[in-house]
Design a protein around this motif. Structure first.
Motif, PDB file in Angstrom:
ATOM      1  N   GLY A  66       0.817  -1.206   0.000  1.00  0.00           N
ATOM      2  CA  GLY A  66       0.000   0.000   0.000  1.00  0.00           C
ATOM      3  C   GLY A  66       0.842   1.242   0.000  1.00  0.00           C
ATOM      4  O   GLY A  66       1.645   1.469  -0.887  1.00  0.00           O
ATOM      5  N   GLN A  67       0.686   2.035   1.044  1.00  0.00           N
ATOM      6  CA  GLN A  67       1.301   3.357   1.116  1.00  0.00           C
ATOM      7  C   GLN A  67       2.597   3.335   1.907  1.00  0.00           C
ATOM      8  O   GLN A  67       2.699   2.691   2.949  1.00  0.00           O
ATOM      9  N   ALA A  68       3.569   4.099   1.413  1.00  0.00           N
ATOM     10  CA  ALA A  68       4.805   4.356   2.148  1.00  0.00           C
ATOM     11  C   ALA A  68       4.922   5.867   2.323  1.00  0.00           C
ATOM     12  O   ALA A  68       4.315   6.634   1.573  1.00  0.00           O
ATOM     13  N   PHE A 105       4.211   8.871  -0.260  1.00  0.00           N
ATOM     14  CA  PHE A 105       3.863  10.243   0.086  1.00  0.00           C
ATOM     15  C   PHE A 105       5.025  10.883   0.838  1.00  0.00           C
ATOM     16  O   PHE A 105       5.855  10.191   1.426  1.00  0.00           O
ATOM     17  N   LEU A 106       5.040  12.205   0.856  1.00  0.00           N
ATOM     18  CA  LEU A 106       5.989  12.951   1.674  1.00  0.00           C
ATOM     19  C   LEU A 106       5.441  14.344   1.910  1.00  0.00           C
ATOM     20  O   LEU A 106       4.532  14.797   1.206  1.00  0.00           O
ATOM     21  N   ARG A 121      11.627  15.832  -9.838  1.00  0.00           N
ATOM     22  CA  ARG A 121      12.481  15.091 -10.779  1.00  0.00           C
ATOM     23  C   ARG A 121      12.323  13.584 -10.607  1.00  0.00           C
ATOM     24  O   ARG A 121      12.603  12.826 -11.529  1.00  0.00           O
ATOM     25  N   HIS A 122      11.910  13.155  -9.446  1.00  0.00           N
ATOM     26  CA  HIS A 122      11.723  11.733  -9.167  1.00  0.00           C
ATOM     27  C   HIS A 122      10.256  11.319  -9.227  1.00  0.00           C
ATOM     28  O   HIS A 122       9.867  10.296  -8.654  1.00  0.00           O
ATOM     29  N   GLY A 123       9.442  12.116  -9.915  1.00  0.00           N
ATOM     30  CA  GLY A 123       8.078  11.711 -10.207  1.00  0.00           C
ATOM     31  C   GLY A 123       7.022  12.093  -9.196  1.00  0.00           C
ATOM     32  O   GLY A 123       5.865  11.702  -9.339  1.00  0.00           O
ATOM     33  N   PHE A 124       7.370  12.844  -8.179  1.00  0.00           N
ATOM     34  CA  PHE A 124       6.386  13.278  -7.190  1.00  0.00           C
ATOM     35  C   PHE A 124       5.619  14.485  -7.721  1.00  0.00           C
ATOM     36  O   PHE A 124       6.171  15.316  -8.438  1.00  0.00           O
ATOM     37  N   ALA A 125       4.361  14.576  -7.325  1.00  0.00           N
ATOM     38  CA  ALA A 125       3.514  15.715  -7.677  1.00  0.00           C
ATOM     39  C   ALA A 125       2.785  16.173  -6.418  1.00  0.00           C
ATOM     40  O   ALA A 125       2.444  15.358  -5.554  1.00  0.00           O
ATOM     41  N   GLY A 126       2.544  17.468  -6.338  1.00  0.00           N
ATOM     42  CA  GLY A 126       1.811  18.021  -5.202  1.00  0.00           C
ATOM     43  C   GLY A 126       0.367  17.558  -5.216  1.00  0.00           C
ATOM     44  O   GLY A 126      -0.277  17.563  -6.268  1.00  0.00           O
ATOM     45  N   ARG A 145       3.013  13.148  -3.771  1.00  0.00           N
ATOM     46  CA  ARG A 145       2.722  11.726  -3.949  1.00  0.00           C
ATOM     47  C   ARG A 145       3.341  11.233  -5.248  1.00  0.00           C
ATOM     48  O   ARG A 145       3.416  11.971  -6.220  1.00  0.00           O
ATOM     49  N   ARG A 146       3.733   9.963  -5.212  1.00  0.00           N
ATOM     50  CA  ARG A 146       4.241   9.306  -6.403  1.00  0.00           C
ATOM     51  C   ARG A 146       3.792   7.857  -6.390  1.00  0.00           C
ATOM     52  O   ARG A 146       3.833   7.191  -5.360  1.00  0.00           O
ATOM     53  N   GLU A 147       3.339   7.369  -7.531  1.00  0.00           N
ATOM     54  CA  GLU A 147       3.026   5.947  -7.659  1.00  0.00           C
ATOM     55  C   GLU A 147       4.305   5.191  -7.966  1.00  0.00           C
ATOM     56  O   GLU A 147       5.201   5.707  -8.620  1.00  0.00           O
TER      57      GLU A 147
END
Length: 166
Positions: A66-68, A105-106, A121-126, A145-147
């Motif tokens: 699931g989620q990290a 998530f972060l 740059r590593h695929g995360f989006a707000g 978040r990033r999948e």
């Protein structure tokens, strides 16, 4: 770069705590908080070790399936631009995938443009905003978040023959 990524150990806490204060000031985690974070699964902490000097550190909460959550990433200011933060983040993402997580998530300060660029740059989006998240300053956090695709273990090997008679 002679930096080696390795699991954070209890003996690293004083150096990490010193770096934490240098980076985050009054919002830094205390040595006791850092030590308690090493208490085991499902958390994963590592350091960037340059011949005994801690150049950076990072932590992940990844219960699996699931989620990290990226808990922290920090790199000594005199080492910025060397790729240490990217290497730490890539290691966290690989560990989350290994544990079967499908999204990460972060939170990052809204005024920390450098970190936001790294994460993008590593695929995360707000995906949201947490008002007053950072204490005691009351600074807001951007939630990102990033999948990811979980790593699936191989279930036995099959031999394949190519060409010729089977």
């Amino acid at each position: 770069m002679s930096v080696v990524l390795r699991p954070m150990a209890g003996g690293d806490v004083p150096s990490v705590a010193t770096l934490e204060v240098a980076l985050f000031g009054e919002e830094a985690w205390s040595p006791d908080m850092l030590a308690s974070e090493l208490a085991g699964e499902p958390k994963y902490y590592l350091v960037a070790d340059d011949e005994g000097v801690i150049a950076g550190y990072a932590g992940l909460l990844a219960p699996g399936a699931g989620q990290a959550d990226v808990l922290t990433v920090g790199v000594a200011q005199d080492r910025w631009g060397e790729g240490i933060g990217a290497a730490l983040l890539e290691n966290l993402l690989a560990e989350a995938a290994r544990r079967g997580c499908t999204e990460v998530f972060l939170e990052v300060r809204v005024d920390n443009d450098r970190a936001q660029r790294l994460y993008r740059r590593h695929g995360f989006a707000g995906v949201g905003l947490r008002r007053g998240y950072y204490q005691p300053s009351g600074a807001d956090a951007l939630v990102m978040r990033r999948e990811i695709a979980p790593v699936r273990p191989l279930r036995g090997r099959r031999r394949r023959r190519f060409g010729g008679a089977a």
